[in-house]
Write a protein that holds these residues in place. Structure first.
Motif, mmCIF file in Angstrom:
data_model
loop_
_atom_site.group_PDB
_atom_site.id
_atom_site.type_symbol
_atom_site.label_atom_id
_atom_site.label_comp_id
_atom_site.label_asym_id
_atom_site.label_seq_id
_atom_site.Cartn_x
_atom_site.Cartn_y
_atom_site.Cartn_z
ATOM 1 N N THR A 188 104.706 43.754 23.860
ATOM 2 C CA THR A 188 104.154 42.417 24.079
ATOM 3 C C THR A 188 104.460 42.038 25.516
ATOM 4 O O THR A 188 105.608 42.144 25.949
ATOM 5 C CB THR A 188 104.812 41.386 23.139
ATOM 6 O OG1 THR A 188 104.720 41.868 21.808
ATOM 7 C CG2 THR A 188 104.149 40.029 23.260
ATOM 8 N N ILE A 189 103.444 41.624 26.238
ATOM 9 C CA ILE A 189 103.676 41.199 27.629
ATOM 10 C C ILE A 189 103.348 39.722 27.747
ATOM 11 O O ILE A 189 102.250 39.287 27.386
ATOM 12 C CB ILE A 189 102.831 42.027 28.614
ATOM 13 C CG1 ILE A 189 103.301 43.496 28.603
ATOM 14 C CG2 ILE A 189 102.925 41.459 30.026
ATOM 15 C CD1 ILE A 189 102.610 44.395 29.600
ATOM 16 N N PHE A 190 104.329 38.947 28.196
ATOM 17 C CA PHE A 190 104.151 37.514 28.440
ATOM 18 C C PHE A 190 104.055 37.363 29.950
ATOM 19 O O PHE A 190 105.034 37.536 30.674
ATOM 20 C CB PHE A 190 105.351 36.748 27.887
ATOM 21 C CG PHE A 190 105.220 35.254 27.962
ATOM 22 C CD1 PHE A 190 104.697 34.533 26.898
ATOM 23 C CD2 PHE A 190 105.631 34.545 29.083
ATOM 24 C CE1 PHE A 190 104.588 33.155 26.947
ATOM 25 C CE2 PHE A 190 105.521 33.168 29.151
ATOM 26 C CZ PHE A 190 105.004 32.471 28.080
ATOM 27 N N LEU A 191 102.842 37.077 30.391
ATOM 28 C CA LEU A 191 102.558 37.138 31.833
ATOM 29 C C LEU A 191 102.190 35.752 32.356
ATOM 30 O O LEU A 191 101.290 35.105 31.800
ATOM 31 C CB LEU A 191 101.392 38.107 32.005
ATOM 32 C CG LEU A 191 100.757 38.303 33.348
ATOM 33 C CD1 LEU A 191 100.874 39.774 33.700
ATOM 34 C CD2 LEU A 191 99.293 37.941 33.304
ATOM 35 N N THR A 192 102.916 35.283 33.355
ATOM 36 C CA THR A 192 102.506 34.007 33.939
ATOM 37 C C THR A 192 101.719 34.294 35.219
ATOM 38 O O THR A 192 102.018 35.254 35.935
ATOM 39 C CB THR A 192 103.703 33.106 34.312
ATOM 40 O OG1 THR A 192 104.297 33.610 35.507
ATOM 41 C CG2 THR A 192 104.723 33.040 33.206
ATOM 42 N N THR A 193 100.738 33.497 35.455
ATOM 43 C CA THR A 193 99.932 33.703 36.660
ATOM 44 C C THR A 193 99.114 32.454 36.960
ATOM 45 O O THR A 193 98.903 31.630 36.076
ATOM 46 C CB THR A 193 98.987 34.919 36.493
ATOM 47 O OG1 THR A 193 98.273 35.131 37.693
ATOM 48 C CG2 THR A 193 98.005 34.723 35.360
ATOM 49 N N HIS A 194 98.711 32.328 38.212
ATOM 50 C CA HIS A 194 97.663 31.347 38.485
ATOM 51 C C HIS A 194 96.418 32.075 38.994
ATOM 52 O O HIS A 194 95.500 31.468 39.510
ATOM 53 C CB HIS A 194 98.127 30.238 39.430
ATOM 54 C CG HIS A 194 98.739 30.734 40.695
ATOM 55 N ND1 HIS A 194 100.011 30.410 41.060
ATOM 56 C CD2 HIS A 194 98.279 31.547 41.646
ATOM 57 C CE1 HIS A 194 100.292 31.004 42.208
ATOM 58 N NE2 HIS A 194 99.252 31.690 42.588
ATOM 59 N N ASN A 195 96.429 33.395 38.798
ATOM 60 C CA ASN A 195 95.276 34.208 39.160
ATOM 61 C C ASN A 195 94.417 34.401 37.904
ATOM 62 O O ASN A 195 94.754 35.156 36.992
ATOM 63 C CB ASN A 195 95.761 35.557 39.696
ATOM 64 C CG ASN A 195 94.623 36.427 40.167
ATOM 65 O OD1 ASN A 195 93.517 36.346 39.650
ATOM 66 N ND2 ASN A 195 94.903 37.274 41.133
ATOM 67 N N LEU A 196 93.299 33.680 37.843
ATOM 68 C CA LEU A 196 92.486 33.663 36.632
ATOM 69 C C LEU A 196 91.780 34.987 36.385
ATOM 70 O O LEU A 196 91.567 35.395 35.247
ATOM 71 C CB LEU A 196 91.453 32.529 36.698
ATOM 72 C CG LEU A 196 91.995 31.119 36.455
ATOM 73 C CD1 LEU A 196 92.711 31.070 35.127
ATOM 74 C CD2 LEU A 196 92.893 30.615 37.538
ATOM 75 N N THR A 197 91.400 35.664 37.472
ATOM 76 C CA THR A 197 90.748 36.973 37.328
ATOM 77 C C THR A 197 91.705 37.935 36.643
ATOM 78 O O THR A 197 91.322 38.708 35.754
ATOM 79 C CB THR A 197 90.383 37.522 38.722
ATOM 80 O OG1 THR A 197 89.739 36.487 39.437
ATOM 81 C CG2 THR A 197 89.473 38.712 38.619
ATOM 82 N N GLU A 198 92.939 37.866 37.082
ATOM 83 C CA GLU A 198 93.972 38.725 36.507
ATOM 84 C C GLU A 198 94.111 38.462 35.006
ATOM 85 O O GLU A 198 94.123 39.386 34.197
ATOM 86 C CB GLU A 198 95.278 38.392 37.215
ATOM 87 C CG GLU A 198 96.464 39.190 36.806
ATOM 88 C CD GLU A 198 97.609 38.878 37.754
ATOM 89 O OE1 GLU A 198 97.519 39.264 38.925
ATOM 90 O OE2 GLU A 198 98.575 38.219 37.331
ATOM 91 N N ALA A 199 94.171 37.175 34.664
ATOM 92 C CA ALA A 199 94.330 36.810 33.255
ATOM 93 C C ALA A 199 93.125 37.281 32.441
ATOM 94 O O ALA A 199 93.277 37.804 31.338
ATOM 95 C CB ALA A 199 94.491 35.304 33.143
ATOM 96 N N GLU A 200 91.951 37.096 33.014
ATOM 97 C CA GLU A 200 90.722 37.461 32.312
ATOM 98 C C GLU A 200 90.682 38.969 32.035
ATOM 99 O O GLU A 200 90.239 39.408 30.981
ATOM 100 C CB GLU A 200 89.530 37.045 33.168
ATOM 101 C CG GLU A 200 88.253 36.896 32.386
ATOM 102 C CD GLU A 200 87.332 35.879 33.036
ATOM 103 O OE1 GLU A 200 87.529 35.561 34.224
ATOM 104 O OE2 GLU A 200 86.430 35.393 32.344
ATOM 105 N N LYS A 201 91.145 39.750 33.004
ATOM 106 C CA LYS A 201 91.074 41.206 32.846
ATOM 107 C C LYS A 201 92.158 41.748 31.922
ATOM 108 O O LYS A 201 91.941 42.739 31.238
ATOM 109 C CB LYS A 201 91.210 41.873 34.223
ATOM 110 C CG LYS A 201 89.950 41.737 35.049
ATOM 111 C CD LYS A 201 90.099 42.440 36.378
ATOM 112 C CE LYS A 201 88.809 42.319 37.170
ATOM 113 N NZ LYS A 201 88.973 42.733 38.551
#
Lengths: 308, 243
Positions: A188-201
């Motif tokens: 399980t990976i809990f990833l924080t980001t403000h990069n939406l492309t990254e989140a989408e992919k």
């Protein structure tokens, strides 16, 4: 275990600042979960709370079935983390850094060596394993920090903005590595980001927070559907002013725009597209194509953040 | 927990010796040559015949310990490695004792080395047909004082370093903490009547130095327990991250 993480009314205040505010959220096990929010929205504080590094002001959280207040040691034993900074010892070599954390995690020597070789090879760092890190690029350090987080095969990994500060090429390469690692390791990976492309992919589910409060949660498709699913783009001919005005008077239509020969129709909640198309045809318009507008996750995110 | 303490201590010792692009080893070698070679040769046989001399030069390892121990937490915080360490499975005690242990081992090993080198140097340069060494009682007293002094300084340094934002701040805090008892002692000796003061110093200098070393060593080790307990109480992951 269904949920790797469960938060119930979780809050952390610093004086008058509510860094995390009444956060209730479940993170299913075995997926990449994106925790999105603008800078200062409480993403890092949430990770610190989940790792038991900070005490919550109110509410509670469970990570892998352990309470963050009373069983933080058990949580930290079972999690890997890449926090705000890579946290690498720059005077030590890449191999020595991983070896140190392998020892900390009580991995036997043979297993430790094999695992280090496997991870560094997969991340294209094996040839440079003996170099000290002072001359390394930020992207290479991030990759090494991710290897460290995965070293002891934790069932849950926290990655706090893993591609922050990287150039586009390095970020894309790291994303590919991350996706490959997640699929290969099955964690399980809990990833924080403000990069939406990254989140989408990368992410199977995402949550959006702002000023510590949860704004939305769901899969990227679900969030897009919620935000952009009620908008129709209709291509064709004969979209006269009268036709547009007729549409505006309908209860199931909120707004109508005619742009470059396309008709953009915003539907009311629960309104169907088919009857509307029938009405257009009856009014004399020639419809060539009807499609639902698929907003990007970025549009969804910006709408949510602005609305909040 | 022993495995965890050793793991942390090994890494700390490695950093102490290899820090600053490998300067640590050269600094250590230079200090050994100065305090184990040059100074004893300047002092001559008195270096070994008077245990006061050996006691006086104990400040040298203490300064080396300060460098290692203040770097333990403040250095990691400054280099942004502390939070990752705190997010690991290591317990508070394992981290604290590992870092303290490394500083103590570093200081004690250095002291033992420079004492051995100094004895060899004095014997080589001032040979009179007999091997000159510290008596077993003096050796034991010196070992006890060294252990107590090094441990106390390491403990105080770590205590200050726990919440200091940078190594520089930790050093400043420690210097202030160390200056307080020195200033208090100076003030006290200034305030008490001259006759009593003279009697005190006369008694001090005519006392059995070896016996005093054992007393001082025991007192220092007692203080170490207090400082370590204070450091354990001060070890709060949340505060250490937010500070």
């Amino acid at each position: 275990m269904d949920n790797a993480i469960r938060m119930e009314g979780l809050a952390r205040h610093f004086g008058t600042v509510r860094a995390v505010d009444d956060l209730s959220l479940d993170v299913p096990a075995g997926i990449v979960f994106g925790f999105l929010g603008p800078n200062g929205s409480g993403k890092t504080t949430t990770i610190r709370l989940l790792l038991g590094l900070l005490e919550p002001t109110a509410g509670r959280a469970e990570v892998l079935g352990f309470d963050t207040r009373t069983q933080a040691d058990a949580i930290r034993e079972r999690c890997g983390a890449l926090l705000e900074h890579p946290g690498l010892y720059e005077r030590m070599s890449a191999q020595a850094n991983l070896d140190y954390y392998g020892r900390i995690n009580r991995m036997p020597a043979a297993e430790r060596a094999a695992r280090i070789e496997a991870l560094l090879t997969r991340l294209d760092l094996w040839e440079r394993r003996k170099e000290i890190l002072t001359g390394w690029s930020r992207g290479m350090k991030q990759k090494l920090a991710i290897a460290r987080a995965l070293l002891h095969r934790p069932p849950l990994v926290f990655l706090d903005e893993p591609t922050a500060g990287l150039d586009a090429v390095a970020a894309a390469a790291l994303r590919d590595d991350l996706a490959g690692l997640a699929a290969h390791e099955g964690v399980t990976i809990f990833l924080t980001t403000h990069n939406l492309t990254e989140a989408e992919k990368l992410c199977a589910r995402v949550a959006v927070i702002r000023e510590g409060r949860l704004l939305a949660v769901g899969s990227p498709d679900e969030l897009r559907a919620r935000a952009g699913g009620s908008r129709l783009i209709i291509t064709g001919r004969g979209f006269s002013a009268e036709v547009c005005e007729g549409l505006r008077r309908l209860d199931q239509v909120r707004a109508v725009e005619c742009v470059n020969g396309h008709l953009a129709v915003t539907l009311a909640d629960g309104a169907e597209a088919a009857p509307l198309v029938g009405l257009l045809v009856q009014a004399g318009a020639q419809v060539e194509e009807v499609r639902r507008d698929s907003s990007s996750l970025e549009d969804v995110f910006l709408n949510l953040v602005e609305a909040a | 927990m022993r495995h965890d303490i050793v793991t942390v201590a090994r890494k700390e010792l490695w950093e102490a010796l290899n820090g600053g692009g490998g300067r640590g080893k050269w600094n250590l070698l230079f200090s050994l040559l100065v305090f184990g070679g040059f100074m004893p040769v300047q002092m001559g046989r008195t270096w070994i015949e008077s245990p006061v001399m050996a006691l006086f030069w104990l400040w040298a390892p203490l300064f080396l310990v300060i460098q290692v121990a203040t770097d333990s937490f403040a250095g990691e915080r400054e280099r942004h490695t502390l939070e990752t360490l705190l997010a690991s499975r290591l317990s508070d005690r394992a981290i604290l004792f590992g870092k303290l242990g490394a500083a103590i081992v570093y200081g004690c090993v250095f002291t033992a080395l420079y004492m051995i080198i100094s004895v060899i140097a004095v014997n080589v340069f001032y040979w009179d047909g007999q091997v000159l060494v510290y008596s077993p009682a003096v050796s034991a007293g010196l070992a006890l004082v060294t252990l107590g002094g090094v441990s106390l300084i390491a403990g105080l340094s770590a205590l200050v370093s726990l919440r200091a934002a940078t190594v520089k701040r930790a050093m400043q805090g420690l210097m202030i903490a160390l200056a307080v008892p020195v200033m208090a002692f100076s003030l006290l000796t200034f305030l008490i009547p001259g006759e009593s003061r003279d009697q005190f110093f006369l008694a001090l200098f005519s006392a059995d130095v070896t016996g005093l070393m054992f007393v001082a060593g025991a007192v220092l080790l007692g203080l170490v327990v207090v400082v370590v307990l204070a450091a354990l109480a001060r070890f709060r992951r949340a505060r250490m991250i937010l500070d």
